[in-house]
Motif scaffolding. Structure first.
Motif, PDB file in Angstrom:
ATOM      1  N   GLN A  22       0.841  -1.216   0.000  1.00 20.41           N
ATOM      2  CA  GLN A  22       0.000   0.000   0.000  1.00 20.41           C
ATOM      3  C   GLN A  22       0.863   1.247   0.000  1.00 20.41           C
ATOM      4  O   GLN A  22       0.596   2.218  -0.686  1.00 20.41           O
ATOM      5  N   ASN A  55       2.556   1.814  -3.342  1.00 24.00           N
ATOM      6  CA  ASN A  55       1.552   2.260  -4.319  1.00 24.00           C
ATOM      7  C   ASN A  55       1.248   3.747  -4.128  1.00 24.00           C
ATOM      8  O   ASN A  55       1.123   4.498  -5.100  1.00 24.00           O
ATOM      9  N   TYR A  56       1.163   4.135  -2.878  1.00 20.25           N
ATOM     10  CA  TYR A  56       0.887   5.527  -2.548  1.00 20.25           C
ATOM     11  C   TYR A  56       2.051   6.433  -2.973  1.00 20.25           C
ATOM     12  O   TYR A  56       1.869   7.490  -3.558  1.00 20.25           O
ATOM     13  N   GLY A  59       2.699   5.408  -7.166  1.00 21.67           N
ATOM     14  CA  GLY A  59       1.578   5.343  -8.095  1.00 21.67           C
ATOM     15  C   GLY A  59       1.473   3.990  -8.771  1.00 21.67           C
ATOM     16  O   GLY A  59       0.922   3.876  -9.876  1.00 21.67           O
ATOM     17  N   THR A  60       1.980   2.945  -8.132  1.00 21.01           N
ATOM     18  CA  THR A  60       1.932   1.590  -8.700  1.00 21.01           C
ATOM     19  C   THR A  60       0.697   0.854  -8.170  1.00 21.01           C
ATOM     20  O   THR A  60      -0.068   1.423  -7.387  1.00 21.01           O
ATOM     21  N   GLN A  61       0.542  -0.397  -8.601  1.00 21.67           N
ATOM     22  CA  GLN A  61      -0.611  -1.175  -8.125  1.00 21.67           C
ATOM     23  C   GLN A  61      -0.157  -2.548  -7.666  1.00 21.67           C
ATOM     24  O   GLN A  61      -0.574  -3.572  -8.197  1.00 21.67           O
ATOM     25  N   PHE A  62       0.729  -2.545  -6.693  1.00 14.54           N
ATOM     26  CA  PHE A  62       1.294  -3.812  -6.221  1.00 14.54           C
ATOM     27  C   PHE A  62       0.469  -4.394  -5.077  1.00 14.54           C
ATOM     28  O   PHE A  62      -0.261  -3.686  -4.402  1.00 14.54           O
ATOM     29  N   SER A  63       0.648  -5.716  -4.876  1.00 16.39           N
ATOM     30  CA  SER A  63       0.031  -6.369  -3.720  1.00 16.39           C
ATOM     31  C   SER A  63       1.086  -7.215  -3.006  1.00 16.39           C
ATOM     32  O   SER A  63       2.267  -7.200  -3.389  1.00 16.39           O
ATOM     33  N   ASN A 110       4.110  -8.889  -4.573  1.00 12.74           N
ATOM     34  CA  ASN A 110       5.188  -8.088  -5.171  1.00 12.74           C
ATOM     35  C   ASN A 110       6.214  -7.608  -4.147  1.00 12.74           C
ATOM     36  O   ASN A 110       7.145  -6.870  -4.504  1.00 12.74           O
ATOM     37  N   THR A 137       8.151   1.647 -10.841  1.00 12.93           N
ATOM     38  CA  THR A 137       7.156   1.856 -11.900  1.00 12.93           C
ATOM     39  C   THR A 137       7.531   1.085 -13.183  1.00 12.93           C
ATOM     40  O   THR A 137       6.702   0.956 -14.076  1.00 12.93           O
ATOM     41  N   VAL A 155       6.269  -3.440 -14.180  1.00 16.39           N
ATOM     42  CA  VAL A 155       5.183  -4.001 -14.995  1.00 16.39           C
ATOM     43  C   VAL A 155       5.693  -4.275 -16.416  1.00 16.39           C
ATOM     44  O   VAL A 155       5.414  -5.321 -17.000  1.00 16.39           O
TER      45      VAL A 155
END
Ligand SMILES: Cc1ncc(COP(=O)(O)O)c(C=O)c1O
Length: 365
Positions: A76, A79-80, A83-87, A90, A213, A216
């Motif tokens: 989280q 990502n903040y 600006g990524t979308q990891f979980s 990752n 970033t 991906v």
């Protein structure tokens, strides 16, 4: 200690080495290890104590081996920030980013393999290469310590290493490598089947986009990060790896079971929830960095442009070793990074920086 006795079956490649570490000297101003000078705010300290109290009730059990809650929070956080979308998949967490680096070397380095880094940079990279039997290749930076991405990409293609390191902002120079240059090196690393490890220990002090970033598009790019610097959490020892899930799985083959204590995980989870509070001093430190640089300039000394919480400076008349000693004699501990003509100082509190500049002025006279 280098004169090891003959009876000791120490590995050949370790016989010339001594344990790594900057001096830890009490009663002096410590501006030598790039820590955050501000203690945790009292309310965060209290939250940690009460969380640790809760966890204490189950310390008879091993901790969560996979640190799932902590990794979810780190995902989280990144990502903040980026600006990524990891979980969770990752992220891997360990005792400082040094342990992350060691894990990567154990998984992807070793005998018959090469690691390439652009020096001068973080000296622990070649150290762990040596310890894991990986051949270290010192790529070069420009005179201003920037990476020339064309020359660096060529060197990657020539040497065909398994691991390529970029430290950005770089330690000891503070130089940031622009994301477009990192991308060029990612292409070259991909061509030779290397992992590109971007050591972002000081990322929060820099305005550059995070290499996270790029993951991906380039699954062989990884970012190593730490809570030791911007989070003011060096004493707890938490670092983390941001990577494609396959890279995380592979790295985990080499991890020790239950490596991250329940106390560490608990404290770090609290700290991440209060990231903004803990990082509240960053702007002040960046302003202080500029004050330090202009203070040094008034002495006729010169600090390199830095995107981190430290400055590499030159212009003093003695050798680095002698000048370092002059600072220490006056109660200020800075870092001789082994680059003749340069010394490194960590940005401290305003009062500490003032003291450093006063001492620098005495030495310059
Ligand atoms: C570039 C770089 N990477 C990694 C580290 C290791 O940090 P830690 O093990 O505290 O996370 C440091 C510490 O100074 C550093 O300068």
């Amino acid at each position: 200690m280098n004169n090891w006795p003959d009876w000791l079956p120490l590995r050949e490649n370790l016989r010339s080495l001594s344990p790594y570490g900057a001096p830890q000297i009490g009663e002096v101003l410590q501006l030598n290890t790039n820590e955050n000078p501000f203690p945790l705010p009292a309310e965060v300290q209290e939250k940690i104590v009460s969380r640790v109290q809760e966890v204490a009730a189950s310390l008879n059990r091993y901790p969560d081996r996979d640190a799932v809650r902590l990794r979810a929070k780190l995902a989280q956080y990144i990502n903040y920030r980026a600006g990524t979308q990891f979980s969770v998949e990752n992220i891997w967490a360990a005792n400082g980013s040094n342990e992350i680096l060691q894990t990567l070397f154990l998984a992807f380095g070793g005998a018959q393999r090469k690691a390439l880094g652009f020096t001068p940079s973080y000296s622990v990279h070649p150290l762990i290469a040596n310890v894991t039997g990986t051949t270290w290749i010192a790529g070069l930076r420009e005179d201003d310590f920037a990476i020339n991405s064309k020359a660096a990409a060529e060197q990657i293609l020539d040497e065909k290493p398994s691991l390529v390191f970029i430290t950005t902002p770089n330690n000891p120079s503070g130089t940031a490598t622009p994301i477009l240059d990192i991308e060029k090196l990612a292409v070259a690393a991909g061509e030779v089947g290397a992992l590109l490890i971007v050591d972002e220990a000081y990322a929060e002090f820099s305005a550059e986009e995070s290499a996270a970033t790029l993951i991906v598009k380039f699954p062989h790019v990884v970012s190593t990060r730490t809570m030791s610097k911007a989070f003011a959490f060096a004493g707890v020892r938490v670092g983390y790896l941001v990577a494609h899930p396959i890279v995380i799985d592979a790295a985990l083959v080499t991890r020790l079971p239950y490596h991250l204590s329940a106390l560490t995980q608990a404290a770090a989870e609290v700290a991440i929830d209060d990231a903004d509070l803990l990082q509240g001093g960053i702007d002040l430190l960046l302003g202080e960095r500029e004050n330090l640089a202009s203070g040094l300039a008034t002495l006729g000394w010169r600090a390199l442009d830095s995107s981190a919480n430290f400055l590499l400076f030159s212009g003093f008349s003695g050798t680095s070793a002698a000048t370092w000693q002059e600072f220490l004699n006056r109660g200020v501990l800075i870092r001789d990074v082994g680059l003749e003509g340069y010394l490194r100082v960590t940005v401290g509190t305003p009062a500490e920086n003032q003291r450093f500049l006063t001492v620098a002025q005495e030495i310059a006279q």
